[in-house]
Design a protein around this motif. Sequence first.
Motif, PDB file in Angstrom:
ATOM      1  N   ASP A 213       3.553  -3.431   6.231  1.00 38.80           N
ATOM      2  CA  ASP A 213       2.497  -2.687   5.551  1.00 38.80           C
ATOM      3  C   ASP A 213       3.067  -1.513   4.767  1.00 38.80           C
ATOM      4  O   ASP A 213       2.618  -1.229   3.646  1.00 38.80           O
ATOM      5  N   ILE A 214       4.061  -0.830   5.326  1.00 35.93           N
ATOM      6  CA  ILE A 214       4.686   0.297   4.636  1.00 35.93           C
ATOM      7  C   ILE A 214       5.362  -0.171   3.351  1.00 35.93           C
ATOM      8  O   ILE A 214       5.244   0.474   2.294  1.00 35.93           O
ATOM      9  N   TYR A 215       6.060  -1.317   3.420  1.00 33.32           N
ATOM     10  CA  TYR A 215       6.730  -1.857   2.228  1.00 33.32           C
ATOM     11  C   TYR A 215       5.716  -2.244   1.150  1.00 33.32           C
ATOM     12  O   TYR A 215       5.921  -1.952  -0.042  1.00 33.32           O
ATOM     13  N   ASP A 216       4.638  -2.888   1.542  1.00 29.82           N
ATOM     14  CA  ASP A 216       3.621  -3.307   0.567  1.00 29.82           C
ATOM     15  C   ASP A 216       3.054  -2.106  -0.188  1.00 29.82           C
ATOM     16  O   ASP A 216       2.844  -2.160  -1.412  1.00 29.82           O
ATOM     17  N   HIS A 217       2.815  -1.018   0.522  1.00 29.93           N
ATOM     18  CA  HIS A 217       2.249   0.158  -0.148  1.00 29.93           C
ATOM     19  C   HIS A 217       3.313   0.901  -0.957  1.00 29.93           C
ATOM     20  O   HIS A 217       2.980   1.556  -1.954  1.00 29.93           O
ATOM     21  N   ALA A 218       4.585   0.789  -0.563  1.00 28.68           N
ATOM     22  CA  ALA A 218       5.645   1.369  -1.384  1.00 28.68           C
ATOM     23  C   ALA A 218       5.697   0.682  -2.750  1.00 28.68           C
ATOM     24  O   ALA A 218       5.889   1.336  -3.787  1.00 28.68           O
ATOM     25  N   VAL A 219       5.492  -0.631  -2.762  1.00 33.32           N
ATOM     26  CA  VAL A 219       5.452  -1.381  -4.023  1.00 33.32           C
ATOM     27  C   VAL A 219       4.259  -0.931  -4.857  1.00 33.32           C
ATOM     28  O   VAL A 219       4.371  -0.726  -6.085  1.00 33.32           O
ATOM     29  N   LEU A 220       3.104  -0.761  -4.218  1.00 33.32           N
ATOM     30  CA  LEU A 220       1.917  -0.285  -4.937  1.00 33.32           C
ATOM     31  C   LEU A 220       2.144   1.104  -5.522  1.00 33.32           C
ATOM     32  O   LEU A 220       1.719   1.398  -6.645  1.00 33.32           O
ATOM     33  N   PHE A 221       2.811   1.962  -4.757  1.00 36.19           N
ATOM     34  CA  PHE A 221       3.098   3.316  -5.241  1.00 36.19           C
ATOM     35  C   PHE A 221       4.027   3.268  -6.459  1.00 36.19           C
ATOM     36  O   PHE A 221       3.867   4.047  -7.399  1.00 36.19           O
ATOM     37  N   ASN A 222       5.010   2.370  -6.419  1.00 35.03           N
ATOM     38  CA  ASN A 222       5.936   2.237  -7.555  1.00 35.03           C
ATOM     39  C   ASN A 222       5.217   1.827  -8.828  1.00 35.03           C
ATOM     40  O   ASN A 222       5.640   2.186  -9.939  1.00 35.03           O
ATOM     41  N   ASN A 223       4.142   1.067  -8.683  1.00 33.55           N
ATOM     42  CA  ASN A 223       3.411   0.549  -9.842  1.00 33.55           C
ATOM     43  C   ASN A 223       2.296   1.477 -10.317  1.00 33.55           C
ATOM     44  O   ASN A 223       1.558   1.126 -11.236  1.00 33.55           O
ATOM     45  N   SER A 224       2.154   2.629  -9.698  1.00 29.92           N
ATOM     46  CA  SER A 224       1.116   3.567 -10.133  1.00 29.92           C
ATOM     47  C   SER A 224       1.517   4.242 -11.440  1.00 29.92           C
ATOM     48  O   SER A 224       2.683   4.203 -11.853  1.00 29.92           O
ATOM     49  N   GLU A 225       0.531   4.860 -12.100  1.00 34.12           N
ATOM     50  CA  GLU A 225       0.795   5.495 -13.389  1.00 34.12           C
ATOM     51  C   GLU A 225       1.791   6.645 -13.238  1.00 34.12           C
ATOM     52  O   GLU A 225       1.884   7.271 -12.182  1.00 34.12           O
TER      53      GLU A 225
END
Length: 331
Positions: A213-225
Amino acid sequence: MRPAFAVGLVFAGCCSNVIFLELLARKHPGCGNIVTFAQFLFIAVEGFLFEADLGRKRPAIPIRYYAVMVTMFFTVSVVNNYALNLNIAMPLHMIFRSGSLIANMILGIIILKKRYSIFKYTSIALVSVGIFVCTFMSAKQVTSQSSSAENDGFQAFAWWLLGIGALTFALLMSARMGIFQETLYKQFGKHSKEALFYNHALPLPGFIFLASDIYDHAVLFNNSELYRVPVVGVTVPVMWFYLLMNVITQYVCIRGVFILTTECASLTVTLVVTLRKFVSLIFSILYFQNPFTLWHWLGTLFVFIGTLMYTEVWNTLGATKGQPQKEEKKN
């Protein structure tokens, strides 16, 4: 002086921390695990360098006691943050956490055999009712604004009930941890920085179970504006900036809380933290331009009166310098 400094840290750090947590949760409601991990990692590294002296300094309190405290602290932190994944709105999240005053007092009476004056009981009730009124009205506003077809039905209600159960469990566990800390400090002395380090370093292996779960949200954070950080001029994904500010303000907040636990009784610490939650709620309402109704002002009045009753400010003003103030009584 130290208690006043600690209270300043709590209010400054925790109030600003709530803002960044709400910014994170609004964009990605399920980000609780990565937020908790980042907070624990930052405080553990800082403590390892400056408090534990790279592991060369022996703890003043035996590790076995820290193991018990850490189990409770880690559980409370993870459950509280994970509750945001279970259809629990931020204001409703504060409702249950504001109930820590009553939970702490009840467990203090049962476990420590404490007794308090009628003013203490009344003040705790007023503060809790005041915060409950404010947060409940805010929860109604958030619910009415965010309700949608996909969140309706039995499944959504079941997840909401699970979230309520999780918050209730975390509330009682947090109160028990506060009492456990109080008894430890009486036995071994005051070691707030050491306790802060071990409470955040020892649970780190537990995050292995949350790694996916931590990795999945790290990817989402990387893709933020992208966001250009003021003064520094560096451009980073905005979610990582929010997380960094959340971690820094959490460190300031929790440092103040741990200093308070060494200087004050458990109930007093709980009162300060609860008032901080109330101020955070008001600040959150103003910052995010949520309506501030007559009910909110009524809750504010309850909190203010309850705080004055708890501190017995009129007794302090009327007492002479040689008269000791009334303290909590134990059987």
